[in-house]
Write an enzyme that holds these catalytic residues in place. Structure first.
Site, mmCIF file in Angstrom:
data_model
loop_
_atom_site.group_PDB
_atom_site.id
_atom_site.type_symbol
_atom_site.label_atom_id
_atom_site.label_comp_id
_atom_site.label_asym_id
_atom_site.label_seq_id
_atom_site.Cartn_x
_atom_site.Cartn_y
_atom_site.Cartn_z
ATOM 1 N N ASP A 22 0.831 -1.213 0.000
ATOM 2 C CA ASP A 22 0.000 0.000 0.000
ATOM 3 C C ASP A 22 0.862 1.259 0.000
ATOM 4 O OD1 ASP A 22 -2.377 1.389 -0.029
ATOM 5 O OD2 ASP A 22 -2.703 1.271 2.134
ATOM 6 N N ASN A 70 -11.041 -2.382 -5.326
ATOM 7 C CA ASN A 70 -10.277 -1.377 -6.079
ATOM 8 C C ASN A 70 -10.957 -0.954 -7.396
ATOM 9 O OD1 ASN A 70 -7.068 -2.654 -4.947
ATOM 10 N ND2 ASN A 70 -8.190 -0.882 -4.190
HETATM 11 C C1 IPE Z 1 -5.456 -2.685 -0.178
HETATM 12 O O1 IPE Z 1 -5.129 -1.346 -0.308
HETATM 13 C C2 IPE Z 1 -5.410 -3.370 -1.505
HETATM 14 C C3 IPE Z 1 -4.097 -3.492 -2.131
HETATM 15 C C4 IPE Z 1 -2.949 -3.147 -1.612
HETATM 16 C C5 IPE Z 1 -4.080 -4.086 -3.453
HETATM 17 P P1 IPE Z 1 -6.250 -0.205 -0.460
HETATM 18 O O2 IPE Z 1 -5.523 1.066 -0.569
HETATM 19 O O3 IPE Z 1 -7.175 -0.571 -1.557
HETATM 20 O O4 IPE Z 1 -7.038 -0.324 0.913
HETATM 21 P P2 IPE Z 1 -7.895 0.770 1.687
HETATM 22 O O5 IPE Z 1 -8.881 1.340 0.717
HETATM 23 O O6 IPE Z 1 -6.949 1.808 2.180
HETATM 24 O O7 IPE Z 1 -8.522 0.015 2.819
HETATM 25 C C1 IPE Z 2 -1.660 0.243 -3.312
HETATM 26 O O1 IPE Z 2 -1.429 1.608 -3.344
HETATM 27 C C2 IPE Z 2 -1.871 -0.351 -4.672
HETATM 28 C C3 IPE Z 2 -3.274 -0.685 -4.985
HETATM 29 C C4 IPE Z 2 -4.255 -0.660 -4.142
HETATM 30 C C5 IPE Z 2 -3.569 -1.084 -6.351
HETATM 31 P P1 IPE Z 2 -2.623 2.659 -3.314
HETATM 32 O O2 IPE Z 2 -3.012 2.971 -4.715
HETATM 33 O O3 IPE Z 2 -3.721 2.200 -2.453
HETATM 34 O O4 IPE Z 2 -1.891 3.906 -2.684
HETATM 35 P P2 IPE Z 2 -2.499 4.920 -1.615
HETATM 36 O O5 IPE Z 2 -2.976 4.092 -0.452
HETATM 37 O O6 IPE Z 2 -3.622 5.648 -2.273
HETATM 38 O O7 IPE Z 2 -1.350 5.799 -1.258
HETATM 39 MG MG MG Z 3 -4.128 2.413 -0.492
#
Ligand code: IPE
Ligand code: IPE
Ligand code: MG
Length: 244
Positions: A22, A70
């Site tokens: 993340d 997502n």
């Molecule tokens: C979890 O991260 C999913 C992945 C890392 C693929 P998210 O960024 O989607 O999770 P939330 O929305 O902060 O809970």
């Molecule tokens: C994790 O990074 C990757 C995916 C969920 C695909 P994020 O895209 O959630 O990055 P932040 O949490 O918005 O910084």
């Molecule tokens: Mg995230």
């Protein structure tokens, strides 16, 4: 019953590490760049972490790449991520094969486009004889979705007379999960400072150890990974029991 003394191997490293990668978006935004720039930087971190596994004694690495939630992101981000997954698989396939990495995908493939699914199938087949490291990529994965799909198939087996309701126990459901051939994760890591699991490996992580670290995924490194593996060795896993 779990035999606490044999399960708790003091000083031993985790055999299976699962990572919620993340923070890509924030990493990019802090540089004034679009979120996809962060996803590209994040994808580049994966190879180093996979390659670090054998020396650290990590046999199984599972990474969360895209969740069932997502899809709520903008069309630009979702399409960009899907394109990134396609290019990543095509580009990394040979190196993964040569490095002895066995790749598996978990998650629901139904919503993914045919081209991507074909690449996933090909990579699984290409690396199916490897056993140095088992890399599992969670793509369109959600723990609740996985348990729902598993339960549906279990119910179909009951309805067809292949399974008796009275025989359903804790050993039954995991056989229907996407992770049926994998051991449970010993250590679950989430980067970016969020202390939640966001629907990752819900059933499998019942007794996992957790590490929530502030580092954003594109800044994650094999040194940080080694530190987490080392910390794990100092933990005392009790599985509900009392150590002798
Ligand atoms: C979890 O991260 C999913 C992945 C890392 C693929 P998210 O960024 O989607 O999770 P939330 O929305 O902060 O809970
Ligand atoms: C994790 O990074 C990757 C995916 C969920 C695909 P994020 O895209 O959630 O990055 P932040 O949490 O918005 O910084
Ligand atoms: Mg995230």
């Amino acid at each position: 019953m779990t035999d606490v003394t044999s399960e708790q191997t003091a000083g031993a490293g985790p055999r299976h590490v699962a990572i919620i990668m993340d923070g890509n978006g924030r990493w990019a935004q802090s540089r004034g760049r679009p979120r996809l720039f962060g996803h590209h930087a994040g994808a580049k971190r994966v190879r180093e972490i996979v390659e670090a596994c054998p020396d650290l004694g990590v046999k199984y690495l599972t990474i969360f790449a895209f969740s069932t939630e997502n899809w709520k992101r903008t069309q630009v981000e979702v399409a960009g991520l899907m394109g990134l997954f396609r290019r990543y698989i095509a580009k990394e396939a040979r190196a993964l094969k040569d490095e002895g990495v066995r790749v598996r995908f978990i998650g629901d493939r139904v919503r993914l486009d045919d081209k991507l699914v074909a690449l996933m199938d090909e990579l699984e087949l290409l690396t199916s004889d490897n056993e140095r490291v088992h890399l599992t990529i969670a793509l369109n994965y959600g723990g609740r979705d996985e348990v729902s799909r598993a339960t549906k198939r279990l119910a179909q087996d009951v309805a067809a007379g292949r399974l008796k309701p009275e025989d359903v126990d804790e050993e039954t459901l995991p056989k229907y999960l996407d992770t049926c051939v994998l051991p449970d994760p010993d250590l679950v890591v989430r980067t970016s400072g969020e202390a939640r699991i966001s629907n990752f490996l819900l059933w499998q992580s019942a007794y996992a150890e957790y590490e929530f670290i502030d580092t954003l995924w594109p800044d994650f490194s094999s040194e940080i990974f080694a530190g987490l593996v080392h910390n794990y060795g100092r933990r005392e896993r009790r599985f509900g029991g009392v150590l002798a």
